[in-house]
Design a protein around this motif. Sequence first.
Motif, PDB file in Angstrom:
ATOM      1  N   HIS A  31       0.827  -1.215   0.000  1.00  0.00           N
ATOM      2  CA  HIS A  31       0.000   0.000   0.000  1.00  0.00           C
ATOM      3  C   HIS A  31       0.863   1.268   0.000  1.00  0.00           C
ATOM      4  O   HIS A  31       0.479   2.282  -0.574  1.00  0.00           O
ATOM      5  CB  HIS A  31      -0.980   0.003   1.182  1.00  0.00           C
ATOM      6  N   ILE A  32       2.033   1.201   0.597  1.00  0.00           N
ATOM      7  CA  ILE A  32       2.943   2.356   0.594  1.00  0.00           C
ATOM      8  C   ILE A  32       3.534   2.538  -0.801  1.00  0.00           C
ATOM      9  O   ILE A  32       3.643   3.660  -1.291  1.00  0.00           O
ATOM     10  CB  ILE A  32       4.047   2.198   1.662  1.00  0.00           C
ATOM     11  N   GLN A  35       0.961   4.154  -2.935  1.00  0.00           N
ATOM     12  CA  GLN A  35       0.841   5.565  -2.558  1.00  0.00           C
ATOM     13  C   GLN A  35       1.969   6.388  -3.189  1.00  0.00           C
ATOM     14  O   GLN A  35       1.738   7.464  -3.733  1.00  0.00           O
ATOM     15  CB  GLN A  35       0.880   5.673  -1.042  1.00  0.00           C
ATOM     16  N   LYS A  36       3.195   5.868  -3.140  1.00  0.00           N
ATOM     17  CA  LYS A  36       4.336   6.590  -3.714  1.00  0.00           C
ATOM     18  C   LYS A  36       4.200   6.719  -5.232  1.00  0.00           C
ATOM     19  O   LYS A  36       4.543   7.746  -5.812  1.00  0.00           O
ATOM     20  CB  LYS A  36       5.639   5.890  -3.357  1.00  0.00           C
ATOM     21  N   MET A  38       1.395   6.863  -6.896  1.00  0.00           N
ATOM     22  CA  MET A  38       0.355   7.861  -7.147  1.00  0.00           C
ATOM     23  C   MET A  38       0.923   9.276  -6.983  1.00  0.00           C
ATOM     24  O   MET A  38       0.584  10.172  -7.751  1.00  0.00           O
ATOM     25  CB  MET A  38      -0.831   7.632  -6.207  1.00  0.00           C
ATOM     26  N   GLU A  39       1.787   9.458  -6.000  1.00  0.00           N
ATOM     27  CA  GLU A  39       2.436  10.766  -5.801  1.00  0.00           C
ATOM     28  C   GLU A  39       3.282  11.141  -7.021  1.00  0.00           C
ATOM     29  O   GLU A  39       3.285  12.299  -7.461  1.00  0.00           O
ATOM     30  CB  GLU A  39       3.304  10.754  -4.554  1.00  0.00           C
TER      31      GLU A  39
END
Length: 45
Positions: A31-32, A35-36, A38-39
């Motif tokens: 999940h991290i 997230q990265k 997507m950033e």
Amino acid sequence: MKPLQLSPDTALKLAEKLQVPLEQLMHMPQHILVQKLMELEKEKQ
């Protein structure tokens, strides 16, 4: 927690894009990682 299921080629490209060591990438929770990524996409736009 098991390492991510990535091909070596994909893992190298991701580590380079996210600017993290390969070993750290392989042990990063999924999940991290998502997230990265997507950033990164937001920065591109």
